[in-house]
Enzyme design. Structure first.
Site, mmCIF file in Angstrom:
data_model
loop_
_atom_site.group_PDB
_atom_site.id
_atom_site.type_symbol
_atom_site.label_atom_id
_atom_site.label_comp_id
_atom_site.label_asym_id
_atom_site.label_seq_id
_atom_site.Cartn_x
_atom_site.Cartn_y
_atom_site.Cartn_z
ATOM 1 N N ARG B 224 0.856 -1.186 0.000
ATOM 2 C CA ARG B 224 0.000 0.000 0.000
ATOM 3 C C ARG B 224 0.892 1.236 0.000
ATOM 4 N NH1 ARG B 224 -3.539 -2.656 -1.475
ATOM 5 N NH2 ARG B 224 -5.551 -3.112 -0.506
ATOM 6 N N HIS B 272 -0.589 0.434 -9.904
ATOM 7 C CA HIS B 272 -1.393 -0.416 -9.006
ATOM 8 C C HIS B 272 -2.141 -1.497 -9.778
ATOM 9 C CE1 HIS B 272 -3.615 -0.690 -4.904
ATOM 10 N NE2 HIS B 272 -3.292 -1.865 -5.400
#
Lengths: 309, 309
Positions: B224, B272
């Site tokens: 993250r 991502h």
């Protein structure tokens, strides 16, 4: 009895030192030094100047300083009636295999595309591909091709290979000769060329071959620039039959600045550096053959002149 | 009894259809549709709008539509006293593992550097690195970290891992807790972050941690954005303590255009997309939990609220 090292990069002295470091009793000269040509019985060469092998009347062996020997046969003045040896370096095969694996994964995961997007500040996810879904076809199942095949199987790829004679490699389907080339190509989604460069394989990566690959196939050439017909590749990329290509080798190296590969968005280039001989692993092979030459024992890693590799 | 799907991308309808395709007997609504809030007993969510979970008086379960649940705990209005479940998708782990492998190999073989060089028409071989010479350290040995560790071992890497509690994984040295973090870092040459994002791990990839890695280490963050202190990374790249970084995740996504990562020559970005849930594999898990919810049976893949994952 002496070795002469002939090459056109700036590594003659490095190799001379590497040989002497292991055996200081031998006589070894860099090509450009002073020595008596009559003393030379082994020429250790890598892309030598054409004609340079003709001046050693007592030469007994031509030793390629790498895995490739095509440059020797290209020099029509080379005394190829003599025994020719080449390097078989297990690191060369492992390095090549890792490089090809990196190229295949970069393709599956769009690594080069993302690098270009980063350059342009573009955020755009692209659907990735999975190892398990891809059929890799290896053209050429020699030392390098077999090592790659084994590694790719270990990494979970489906692998098939094509060569002159059928090979037995676990979990790798082996196709043989001209008769089975089309069948091999029709199910190859990523084609890796690891063929030796010979009269038969020169220009083998051409339009006719590419058309037999499934639409969207990807091509990797890590063998020799001479295998590829550059314009045919560009045509098949531009008409979207091929989805992309990774090239490590070129007809002329460094690749000339005006060559269309540099700017082609579907061509990914590395500068002929997939796999480089390491003196540490190569020197013992050269010295062993030099010792055998002195004692008239059979040489290791002899090149077949009829096959050209 | 009905499921509501809440997410802010444009995929609510896609997930609704995917659920109904497998079980047309269930009642399922996209958040923006008309329905009676009292009917909703499961919320299937992915990065929902803050506050949107407060309007279902009979909600019995919050189901994350992915592996991560950090976004649920970030919403202070979320009814986290309810059972929270997440997706455990073996493809997610395999995909992540392949993506990280691609990033590591791209680093070892300088693939991104060569792509930039091609852009600039620069022919410049760079010495490659070998799989066998590298010690990969994985921060976080959960489902994803363990899958990666096993794959990297299979591919020939030396692998070690760090997590809250010691894990037993063949051929992987396992380090445990704060006390062993420094030792783990001191021998990690490529650091891969696969930690869950919690209060404890927020900002863990900072200057203090980076300094404990050997000089020249490489950092990969696929967990993250919140794990990384962006400015600390840039400082450690610029002072050459770190040799480079691959990032798939960012504090704000898409990454804002003026962020220095875009133009940093040692930062390699992917948007991502290392691993994306596939409806085909995820839907049966959601439906199974929905069935269990109706029958008051124990739910699968429950999240620990004390751990936050």
């Amino acid at each position: 009895m002496a070795i002469v090292i002939i090459r056109q990069d700036n590594k003659t002295q490095e190799w001379k030192n590497a040989l002497l470091a292991v055996d200081s009793s031998i006589e070894v000269y860099a090509y450009e030094e002073d020595y008596d040509s009559n003393d030379i019985d082994m020429a250790l060469i890598w892309k030598h100047p054409e004609g340079s092998l003709t001046q050693f009347p007592n030469l007994k062996c031509i030793a390629s300083n790498g895995a490739g020997v095509d440059f020797i046969f290209e020099d029509k003045t080379a005394p190829i009636h003599l025994p020719i040896t080449r390097i078989v370096d297990s690191y060369l095969a492992a390095d090549m295999s890792e490089h090809v694996l990196a190229l295949i994964l970069a393709y599956l995961k769009n690594i080069e595309h993302y690098k270009v997007d980063q350059f342009k500040k573009i955020w755009k996810p692209i659907q990735y591909k999975r190892i398990a879904d891809f059929n890799i076809g290896i053209l050429g199942l020699g030392t390098l091709g077999q090592a790659l095949a084994n590694d790719l199987v270990k990494f979970g790829f489906k692998v098939q290979g094509w060569s002159n004679s059928r090979k037995k490699i676990d979990n790798v389907e082996s196709f043989e000769g001209q008769a089975e080339l089309s069948k091999f190509l029709s199910t190859t989604e990523v084609l890796v060329c690891l063929l030796p460069l010979t009269d038969e394989t020169y220009g083998i990566l051409n339009k006719k071959l590419f058309k037999q690959l499934p639409k969207g196939a990807y091509v990797i050439n890590v063998a020799r620039g001479g295998h590829l017909v550059d314009n045919d590749l560009i045509e098949m990329l531009d008409n979207e039959h091929l989805s992309g290509a990774s090239l490590d080798v070129y007809h002329k190296e460094p690749l000339v600045k005006h060559h269309p590969f540099w700017e082609h968005s579907k061509v990914h280039m590395t500068p002929h550096y997939a796999s480089v001989s390491d003196t540490k692993f190569v020197v013992p092979q050269i010295l062993e053959n030099y010792r055998r030459l002195q004692k008239n024992e059979p040489l290791l890693n002899l090149v077949s002149k009829s096959k050209g590799y």
